[in-house]
Write a protein that holds these residues in place. Sequence first.
Motif, PDB file in Angstrom:
ATOM      1  N   THR A  20       0.843  -1.188   0.000  1.00 11.06           N
ATOM      2  CA  THR A  20       0.000   0.000   0.000  1.00 11.06           C
ATOM      3  C   THR A  20       0.883   1.245   0.000  1.00 11.06           C
ATOM      4  O   THR A  20       1.960   1.261   0.590  1.00 11.06           O
ATOM      5  CB  THR A  20      -0.939   0.023   1.222  1.00 11.06           C
ATOM      6  OG1 THR A  20      -0.186   0.115   2.427  1.00 11.06           O
ATOM      7  CG2 THR A  20      -1.803  -1.233   1.256  1.00 11.06           C
ATOM      8  N   GLY A  21       0.423   2.261  -0.698  1.00 10.31           N
ATOM      9  CA  GLY A  21       1.229   3.478  -0.818  1.00 10.31           C
ATOM     10  C   GLY A  21       2.535   3.206  -1.537  1.00 10.31           C
ATOM     11  O   GLY A  21       3.590   3.694  -1.135  1.00 10.31           O
ATOM     12  N   GLY A  22       2.445   2.465  -2.626  1.00 16.76           N
ATOM     13  CA  GLY A  22       3.653   2.019  -3.317  1.00 16.76           C
ATOM     14  C   GLY A  22       4.157   2.944  -4.409  1.00 16.76           C
ATOM     15  O   GLY A  22       5.063   2.563  -5.155  1.00 16.76           O
ATOM     16  N   SER A  23       3.622   4.142  -4.501  1.00 17.86           N
ATOM     17  CA  SER A  23       3.973   5.009  -5.630  1.00 17.86           C
ATOM     18  C   SER A  23       5.077   6.010  -5.334  1.00 17.86           C
ATOM     19  O   SER A  23       5.567   6.680  -6.237  1.00 17.86           O
ATOM     20  CB  SER A  23       2.729   5.771  -6.107  1.00 17.86           C
ATOM     21  OG  SER A  23       2.267   6.653  -5.099  1.00 17.86           O
ATOM     22  N   ARG A  24       5.481   6.143  -4.066  1.00 19.83           N
ATOM     23  CA  ARG A  24       6.528   7.114  -3.746  1.00 19.83           C
ATOM     24  C   ARG A  24       7.152   6.774  -2.399  1.00 19.83           C
ATOM     25  O   ARG A  24       6.662   5.937  -1.648  1.00 19.83           O
ATOM     26  CB  ARG A  24       5.976   8.540  -3.733  1.00 19.83           C
ATOM     27  CG  ARG A  24       4.800   8.766  -2.804  1.00 19.83           C
ATOM     28  CD  ARG A  24       4.312  10.202  -2.867  1.00 19.83           C
ATOM     29  NE  ARG A  24       3.133  10.425  -2.056  1.00 19.83           N
ATOM     30  CZ  ARG A  24       2.877  11.557  -1.418  1.00 19.83           C
ATOM     31  NH1 ARG A  24       3.731  12.574  -1.515  1.00 19.83           N
ATOM     32  NH2 ARG A  24       1.787  11.701  -0.714  1.00 19.83           N
ATOM     33  N   GLY A  25       8.256   7.432  -2.100  1.00 23.43           N
ATOM     34  CA  GLY A  25       8.886   7.300  -0.803  1.00 23.43           C
ATOM     35  C   GLY A  25       9.301   5.886  -0.455  1.00 23.43           C
ATOM     36  O   GLY A  25       9.842   5.144  -1.284  1.00 23.43           O
ATOM     37  N   ILE A  26       9.045   5.496   0.777  1.00 24.58           N
ATOM     38  CA  ILE A  26       9.426   4.170   1.253  1.00 24.58           C
ATOM     39  C   ILE A  26       8.714   3.085   0.466  1.00 24.58           C
ATOM     40  O   ILE A  26       9.308   2.057   0.128  1.00 24.58           O
ATOM     41  CB  ILE A  26       9.133   4.056   2.762  1.00 24.58           C
ATOM     42  CG1 ILE A  26      10.084   4.958   3.552  1.00 24.58           C
ATOM     43  CG2 ILE A  26       9.266   2.610   3.236  1.00 24.58           C
ATOM     44  CD1 ILE A  26       9.756   5.066   5.036  1.00 24.58           C
ATOM     45  N   GLY A  27       7.451   3.291   0.138  1.00 24.87           N
ATOM     46  CA  GLY A  27       6.709   2.283  -0.622  1.00 24.87           C
ATOM     47  C   GLY A  27       7.320   2.018  -1.979  1.00 24.87           C
ATOM     48  O   GLY A  27       7.428   0.863  -2.415  1.00 24.87           O
TER      49      GLY A  27
END
Length: 261
Positions: A20-27
Amino acid sequence: MTTDATPARSSSEKPTTLITGGSRGIGAAIAERLAAQGHDLVLTYRNRLDEAEQVAETCRALGARVTLLQVDLADLAAASRVVPDAITAAGGRLTGLVNNAGITGRIGGFLDAPLEETEHVFALNVFAPIVLTRAAIRHMSTAHGGAGGAIVNISSGAATSGAAHTYIPYAMSKAALDALTLGAAREFAAEGVRVNTVSPGTTFTEIHADAGRPNAPEERASRIPFGRAGYPHEIAGAVAYLLSPEASYTTGASIRVSGGS
């Protein structure tokens, strides 16, 4: 919105992980690390389709099959459809879940945190992971006909520090996520499902700008033994380990990746 592409290397025998939230940052860093290690991926994003597609293309170039799911996870009805959609996209087999999506709320004193904002923080940081984790366990559990699997919750060092003067409600939400890890790990270990936590310290991501303090990593550097904030790829390595066969006897654990803080 769902987009999909399947390179020649994709195989039903490869691990398939939902982030989840895989489009930027840590994800995004986790997605790229897992793609390089042979995972197929399902990535959720809330907006910024261009960024999500860029991460997906990078992972596809590494040999991964990647499906993008657009969803606002704070909408729990929408969140309840994510795991079934991911299983369908993965051809019926999901082996891993990374509960990464989250928000801090505005940085500031406890008395100034609006209750409505705290409710949103808990919806995204606590209730959505509960919904996704339940669905993933029902799919993975050997007691329910599954083949086992692994779940990694992305918590925060704030869960144990309390984050006074910064974002106490966020710290509370991450402490709740830690409790989810420990309880689920013990309840479902005998059913082939491992549940672990990675707790980053201050990391160079956009989460600080979203909270109103874009320079927070630099401001906190002097209080970190390493003398700097972390980078997303340094968090991704711990997640990759916990999803790997090398961690086959590891459940209920919390790996703190915080530069010593």
